[in-house]
Design an enzyme around this catalytic site. Structure first.
Site, PDB file in Angstrom:
ATOM      1  N   LYS A 168       0.810  -1.228   0.000  1.00 34.59           N
ATOM      2  CA  LYS A 168       0.000   0.000   0.000  1.00 34.59           C
ATOM      3  C   LYS A 168       0.844   1.280   0.000  1.00 34.59           C
ATOM      4  CE  LYS A 168      -4.037  -2.118   2.147  1.00 34.59           C
ATOM      5  NZ  LYS A 168      -5.025  -2.118   3.221  1.00 34.59           N
ATOM      6  N   ASP A 185     -10.142   2.278   2.479  1.00 35.23           N
ATOM      7  CA  ASP A 185     -10.222   1.462   3.714  1.00 35.23           C
ATOM      8  C   ASP A 185     -10.970   2.191   4.834  1.00 35.23           C
ATOM      9  OD1 ASP A 185      -8.961  -0.889   2.892  1.00 35.23           O
ATOM     10  OD2 ASP A 185      -6.962  -0.142   3.391  1.00 35.23           O
TER      11      ASP A 185
HETATM   12  P1  NDP Z   1       0.811  -2.836  10.407  1.00 38.68           P
HETATM   13  O1  NDP Z   1       1.882  -3.871  10.312  1.00 38.68           O
HETATM   14  O2  NDP Z   1       0.958  -1.564   9.652  1.00 38.68           O
HETATM   15  O3  NDP Z   1       0.600  -2.427  11.957  1.00 38.68           O
HETATM   16  C1  NDP Z   1       0.514  -3.422  12.922  1.00 38.68           C
HETATM   17  C2  NDP Z   1       0.075  -2.805  14.265  1.00 38.68           C
HETATM   18  O4  NDP Z   1      -0.234  -3.891  15.143  1.00 38.68           O
HETATM   19  C3  NDP Z   1       1.148  -1.968  14.955  1.00 38.68           C
HETATM   20  O5  NDP Z   1       0.522  -0.923  15.658  1.00 38.68           O
HETATM   21  C4  NDP Z   1       1.775  -2.976  15.936  1.00 38.68           C
HETATM   22  O6  NDP Z   1       2.337  -2.376  17.092  1.00 38.68           O
HETATM   23  C5  NDP Z   1       0.555  -3.755  16.343  1.00 38.68           C
HETATM   24  N1  NDP Z   1       0.831  -5.114  16.824  1.00 38.68           N
HETATM   25  C6  NDP Z   1       1.335  -6.171  16.119  1.00 38.68           C
HETATM   26  N2  NDP Z   1       1.400  -7.265  16.909  1.00 38.68           N
HETATM   27  C7  NDP Z   1       0.941  -6.903  18.127  1.00 38.68           C
HETATM   28  C8  NDP Z   1       0.761  -7.580  19.374  1.00 38.68           C
HETATM   29  N3  NDP Z   1       1.067  -8.886  19.502  1.00 38.68           N
HETATM   30  N4  NDP Z   1       0.243  -6.910  20.411  1.00 38.68           N
HETATM   31  C9  NDP Z   1      -0.082  -5.594  20.298  1.00 38.68           C
HETATM   32  N5  NDP Z   1       0.074  -4.882  19.148  1.00 38.68           N
HETATM   33  C10 NDP Z   1       0.577  -5.539  18.080  1.00 38.68           C
HETATM   34  O7  NDP Z   1      -0.535  -3.613  10.011  1.00 38.68           O
HETATM   35  P2  NDP Z   1      -1.852  -2.975   9.342  1.00 38.68           P
HETATM   36  O8  NDP Z   1      -2.136  -1.711  10.072  1.00 38.68           O
HETATM   37  O9  NDP Z   1      -1.715  -2.942   7.882  1.00 38.68           O
HETATM   38  O10 NDP Z   1      -2.979  -4.090   9.660  1.00 38.68           O
HETATM   39  C11 NDP Z   1      -3.539  -4.261  10.965  1.00 38.68           C
HETATM   40  C12 NDP Z   1      -4.718  -5.226  10.918  1.00 38.68           C
HETATM   41  O11 NDP Z   1      -5.811  -4.681  10.198  1.00 38.68           O
HETATM   42  C13 NDP Z   1      -4.424  -6.583  10.263  1.00 38.68           C
HETATM   43  O12 NDP Z   1      -4.989  -7.590  11.087  1.00 38.68           O
HETATM   44  C14 NDP Z   1      -5.142  -6.500   8.941  1.00 38.68           C
HETATM   45  O13 NDP Z   1      -5.550  -7.801   8.506  1.00 38.68           O
HETATM   46  C15 NDP Z   1      -6.329  -5.635   9.306  1.00 38.68           C
HETATM   47  N6  NDP Z   1      -6.917  -4.941   8.142  1.00 38.68           N
HETATM   48  C16 NDP Z   1      -8.216  -5.246   7.793  1.00 38.68           C
HETATM   49  C17 NDP Z   1      -8.818  -4.626   6.721  1.00 38.68           C
HETATM   50  C18 NDP Z   1     -10.229  -4.974   6.361  1.00 38.68           C
HETATM   51  O14 NDP Z   1     -10.686  -4.598   5.268  1.00 38.68           O
HETATM   52  N7  NDP Z   1     -10.984  -5.637   7.219  1.00 38.68           N
HETATM   53  C19 NDP Z   1      -8.102  -3.622   5.908  1.00 38.68           C
HETATM   54  C20 NDP Z   1      -6.765  -3.349   6.374  1.00 38.68           C
HETATM   55  C21 NDP Z   1      -6.212  -4.007   7.443  1.00 38.68           C
HETATM   56  P3  NDP Z   1       3.848  -1.772  17.106  1.00 38.68           P
HETATM   57  O15 NDP Z   1       3.762  -0.429  16.439  1.00 38.68           O
HETATM   58  O16 NDP Z   1       4.197  -1.698  18.535  1.00 38.68           O
HETATM   59  O17 NDP Z   1       4.688  -2.763  16.318  1.00 38.68           O
END
Ligand code: NDP
Length: 271
Positions: free
Chosen positions: A66, A102
């Protein structure tokens, strides 16, 4: 010949987008073909240009491309600029228009499908990655009383809140900051559910009548939704509605027609 569209991602095998757009095309009588394309991590741009050369009219973009799609776009909508990421491309002569549907998809799922108006609500957004960033503009547009971003790495939540401060009452911090606070709407925009994990939420964040929303979708409760259920959240929803609504918005960008999402959601839930 049918107009061609696709979704680029890696991996892409389990994408529901081809089924969603085939259903939209059948419902609206639009003559189009939509496929899933596995783009190589090192050559996303090449995959896009090859698709355009083959007559592609538009594309969706998913993980992990993206931000690259944002950079590749020759022109961007204001919501794509705000999100810093592009999930929808429109190819039109030499122009590559980048959009982001989104956040609009999430807001529509919340307010229309789930009948959860955002005005005056206390919203907790978990995570500070791409999905959280894309959601912030549309959530703040809804006029909440407060929007708190909590993240495992609190500095990222604070930085995101600072970037969006002009758009509404938003602040950022850690999970520990949530103790003794209550929210009407709690949205999980972390990728923790993908690993079967739960963000370290304190007890008691769900206010009476609250909605717990996980952007992740699949069979059964995610760890976040299971926690919300135990904690007494009044309503639970997964991200399937967001997925279908962002697709409907992309379909509108490409075809100028807004398909009905309800029948497609029923189709996917039944599958
Ligand atoms: P990113 O990789 O950009 O961000 C991940 C985020 O999750 C960060 O804030 C990270 O924290 C946090 N994180 C990861 N693992 C953990 C954990 N074990 N405990 C707490 N926090 C955690 O991912 P995206 O933002 O792209 O995607 C996030 C979710 O949204 C995914 O599950 C994706 O499938 C979903 N999604 C769904 C969509 C839909 O249409 N339904 C569309 C887009 C996304 P830190 O900064 O500390 O690493």
């Amino acid at each position: 010949m049918s107009d061609r569209y696709c979704v680029f991602g890696n991996p892409i095998g389990h994408s529901k987008s081809p089924a969603i757009h085939a259903a939209f095309a059948a419902q609206t009588g639009q003559d189009l073909r939509y496929e899933a394309i596995l783009a190589p991590p090192e050559d996303f741009a090449g995959a896009v240009y090859r698709f355009v050369d083959a007559g592609g009219r538009g594309a969706n973009v998913t993980v992990p491309f993206k931000e690259e799609a944002y950079r590749l776009s020759t022109q961007r909508t204001s919501r794509a600029e705000l999100a810093g990421a592009v999930n929808t491309l429109l190819f039109d002569n030499a122009r590559i228009l980048g959009d982001n549907t989104d956040g609009a998809g999430l807001a529509r799922d919340l307010t229309v499908n789930l009948v959860c108006p955002l005005a005056g609500k206390r919203i907790l957004l978990l995570g500070a990655g791409g999905a959280a960033r894309g959601a912030l503009g549309p959530l703040l547009d809804g006029g909440p009383a407060a929007l708190l971003i909590a993240n495992r790495t609190p500095a990222k939540a604070q930085a995101l809140a600072a970037q969006f401060a002009a758009y509404g009452p938003v602040s950022g911090g850690s999970y520990a900051d949530l103790a003794k606070q209550r929210f009407d709407l709690v949205i999980n925009a972390t990728s923790a559910s993908l690993a079967g994990e739960l963000p370290s939420l304190p007890s008691g964040v769900f206010a009476a009548g609250s909605l717990a929303y996980d952007m992740m979708y699949g069979r059964g409760d995610t760890p976040f939704l299971a926690f919300a259920r135990r904690q007494g959240a009044a309503r639970l929803a997964d991200g399937l509605g967001m997925l279908v609504e962002q697709a409907a918005e992309a379909f509108f960008v490409w075809r100028g027609i807004r398909p009905l999402s309800g029948p497609v959601m029923s189709l996917l839930r039944g599958a």
